[in-house]
Design a protein around this motif. Structure first.
Motif, mmCIF file in Angstrom:
data_model
loop_
_atom_site.group_PDB
_atom_site.id
_atom_site.type_symbol
_atom_site.label_atom_id
_atom_site.label_comp_id
_atom_site.label_asym_id
_atom_site.label_seq_id
_atom_site.Cartn_x
_atom_site.Cartn_y
_atom_site.Cartn_z
ATOM 1 N N ASN A 28 -17.022 2.476 -1.485
ATOM 2 C CA ASN A 28 -16.465 1.216 -1.006
ATOM 3 C C ASN A 28 -15.017 1.327 -0.556
ATOM 4 O OD1 ASN A 28 -18.838 -0.319 -1.513
ATOM 5 N ND2 ASN A 28 -18.316 -0.370 -3.695
ATOM 6 N N TYR A 29 -14.482 2.529 -0.516
ATOM 7 C CA TYR A 29 -13.088 2.698 -0.136
ATOM 8 C C TYR A 29 -12.935 2.751 1.381
ATOM 9 C CZ TYR A 29 -12.521 3.872 -5.060
ATOM 10 O OH TYR A 29 -12.533 3.839 -6.426
ATOM 11 N N ASP A 30 -11.790 2.281 1.849
ATOM 12 C CA ASP A 30 -11.500 2.309 3.278
ATOM 13 C C ASP A 30 -10.906 3.643 3.715
ATOM 14 O OD1 ASP A 30 -12.276 -0.397 3.895
ATOM 15 O OD2 ASP A 30 -10.502 -1.050 2.786
ATOM 16 N N LEU A 31 -10.208 4.306 2.821
ATOM 17 C CA LEU A 31 -9.629 5.604 3.141
ATOM 18 C C LEU A 31 -9.286 6.346 1.866
ATOM 19 C CD1 LEU A 31 -5.925 5.180 4.302
ATOM 20 C CD2 LEU A 31 -7.243 3.304 3.374
ATOM 21 N N TYR A 32 -9.025 7.621 2.016
ATOM 22 C CA TYR A 32 -8.695 8.483 0.890
ATOM 23 C C TYR A 32 -7.330 9.104 1.147
ATOM 24 C CZ TYR A 32 -13.657 7.937 0.058
ATOM 25 O OH TYR A 32 -14.896 7.401 -0.161
ATOM 26 N N GLU A 33 -6.539 9.238 0.106
ATOM 27 C CA GLU A 33 -5.178 9.731 0.252
ATOM 28 C C GLU A 33 -4.770 10.556 -0.956
ATOM 29 O OE1 GLU A 33 -2.635 9.994 2.223
ATOM 30 O OE2 GLU A 33 -2.080 8.120 3.213
ATOM 31 N N ILE A 34 -3.835 11.452 -0.729
ATOM 32 C CA ILE A 34 -3.045 12.029 -1.809
ATOM 33 C C ILE A 34 -1.746 11.249 -1.803
ATOM 34 C CG2 ILE A 34 -1.776 14.061 -2.585
ATOM 35 C CD1 ILE A 34 -4.042 15.742 -1.394
ATOM 36 N N VAL A 35 -1.345 10.732 -2.956
ATOM 37 C CA VAL A 35 -0.216 9.803 -2.995
ATOM 38 C C VAL A 35 0.809 10.195 -4.051
ATOM 39 C CG1 VAL A 35 -1.609 7.857 -2.172
ATOM 40 C CG2 VAL A 35 -1.397 8.274 -4.639
ATOM 41 N N THR A 36 2.025 9.713 -3.824
ATOM 42 C CA THR A 36 3.092 9.753 -4.816
ATOM 43 C C THR A 36 3.287 8.338 -5.337
ATOM 44 O OG1 THR A 36 4.235 11.599 -3.750
ATOM 45 C CG2 THR A 36 5.543 10.206 -5.204
ATOM 46 N N VAL A 37 3.331 8.183 -6.643
ATOM 47 C CA VAL A 37 3.573 6.877 -7.247
ATOM 48 C C VAL A 37 5.080 6.677 -7.344
ATOM 49 C CG1 VAL A 37 3.195 5.399 -9.249
ATOM 50 C CG2 VAL A 37 1.439 7.058 -8.563
ATOM 51 N N GLU A 38 5.572 5.647 -6.684
ATOM 52 C CA GLU A 38 7.010 5.387 -6.639
ATOM 53 C C GLU A 38 7.308 4.057 -7.324
ATOM 54 O OE1 GLU A 38 10.062 4.404 -3.092
ATOM 55 O OE2 GLU A 38 9.197 6.423 -3.001
ATOM 56 N N GLU A 39 8.035 4.134 -8.423
ATOM 57 C CA GLU A 39 8.388 2.933 -9.172
ATOM 58 C C GLU A 39 9.743 2.398 -8.721
ATOM 59 O OE1 GLU A 39 7.358 3.115 -13.485
ATOM 60 O OE2 GLU A 39 7.009 5.244 -13.045
ATOM 61 N N GLY A 40 9.903 1.075 -8.763
ATOM 62 C CA GLY A 40 11.166 0.460 -8.390
ATOM 63 C C GLY A 40 11.555 0.751 -6.955
ATOM 64 N N SER A 41 10.594 0.697 -6.044
ATOM 65 C CA SER A 41 10.847 1.027 -4.645
ATOM 66 C C SER A 41 11.546 -0.125 -3.931
ATOM 67 C CB SER A 41 9.527 1.317 -3.935
ATOM 68 O OG SER A 41 8.804 0.109 -3.747
ATOM 69 N N ILE A 42 11.962 0.142 -2.695
ATOM 70 C CA ILE A 42 12.605 -0.899 -1.893
ATOM 71 C C ILE A 42 11.623 -2.003 -1.539
ATOM 72 C CG2 ILE A 42 14.302 0.683 -0.918
ATOM 73 C CD1 ILE A 42 12.592 0.816 1.607
ATOM 74 N N PHE A 43 10.322 -1.731 -1.712
ATOM 75 C CA PHE A 43 9.307 -2.741 -1.435
ATOM 76 C C PHE A 43 9.124 -3.679 -2.631
ATOM 77 C CE2 PHE A 43 8.411 0.871 1.248
ATOM 78 C CZ PHE A 43 8.162 0.289 2.479
ATOM 79 N N GLY A 44 9.765 -3.343 -3.758
ATOM 80 C CA GLY A 44 9.650 -4.157 -4.956
ATOM 81 C C GLY A 44 8.473 -3.727 -5.799
#
Length: 251
Positions: free
Chosen positions: A31-47
């Motif tokens: 059911n996923y739209d895409l697959y990624e390798i990701v970095t988890v970023e806490e306290g980002s500029i996006f909030g």
């Protein structure tokens, strides 16, 4: 919407996992739209906490903190690197030129091995020969502050990622020269294993920073050169280009 596959550079990634990587076989990802390798970023500029993707440079913002529950360790902290399936929020669609998306579901397929660069190269007393850097399915890549190194090694016992270290050697014009070192093993080792480790650049360490600041980017592009001791005294070498500003953005 049409599902997007991870870029070819990551093909077969799960097959090289050893050490302590966690795989969740229950997530089929249908059911996923895409697959990624990701970095988890806490306290980002996006909030709040967001996911920064490797493949296309997208930023994924969860509609609720519970969306990222699968990325939390037992102590409540977030794992920093993972391979995930992503379901976009209803109404969202991958659009050319758009780099930020809201997501309603994140399924964890694997937790990647990750650690900081080693900044004390003189403490690494032993150096066992690696079989190879990279392979036919996995190439070195660098993004979001991490240098991701797939490699093959020999051993007679179970090893962990703490038996492998990457450290900065020197700067040469636009190139950061690094060395990958295996510090536990045996000269007569016969078993072969493959692994991938995401090494984080420790910009808060002055020794590393002093070397990195001597690299001269060309239009924001730098080269990361990874070297290692190979069999029969052969030097193994792999290089990758990346954005200097992107590598420092996670600092």
């Amino acid at each position: 919407m049409k599902k997007m596959k991870l870029a070819a550079i990551f093909a077969g990634l799960v097959s090289v996992f050893t050490f302590s990587s966690c795989l969740n076989d229950g997530d089929s990802g249908s059911n996923y739209d895409l697959y990624e390798i990701v970095t988890v970023e806490e306290g980002s500029i996006f909030g709040g906490t967001v996911l920064k993707g490797d493949a296309w440079g997208y930023t994924y913002t969860p509609v609720a903190s519970s969306v990222l529950a699968g990325l939390k360790a037992s102590d409540g902290s977030y794992y920093k690197r993972a391979q995930v399936g992503i379901k976009l929020m209803e109404g969202e669609a991958i659009t050319e030129g758009k780099k930020s998306y809201k997501v309603s579901e994140v399924g964890v397929l694997a937790i990647l091995n990750y650690k900081d660069f080693n900044v004390q190269s003189d403490t690494l007393r032993t150096d066992y020969a690696l079989v190879s850097l990279e392979d036919s399915n996995n190439k070195i890549w660098a993004i979001n502050g991490y240098v991701n190194v797939p490699f093959t090694f020999k051993t007679k016992e179970q090893l962990s990622m703490n038996d492998f270290h990457l450290y900065a050697v020197e700067a040469k014009e636009d190139t950061l020269v690094t060395k990958l070192q295996q510090t536990k093993g045996a000269d007569d080792a016969y078993q072969t294993g493959s692994a991938l480790i995401s090494f984080h650049m420790p910009f808060n360490d002055m020794k590393f920073r002093d070397i990195f600041d001597q690299v001269v980017p060309k239009s924001d592009t730098i080269v990361v050169k990874v070297t290692a001791k190979g069999e029969n005294d052969k030097e193994l070498v792999s290089t990758v280009k990346c954005s200097a500003s992107n590598m420092q953005a996670s600092y």
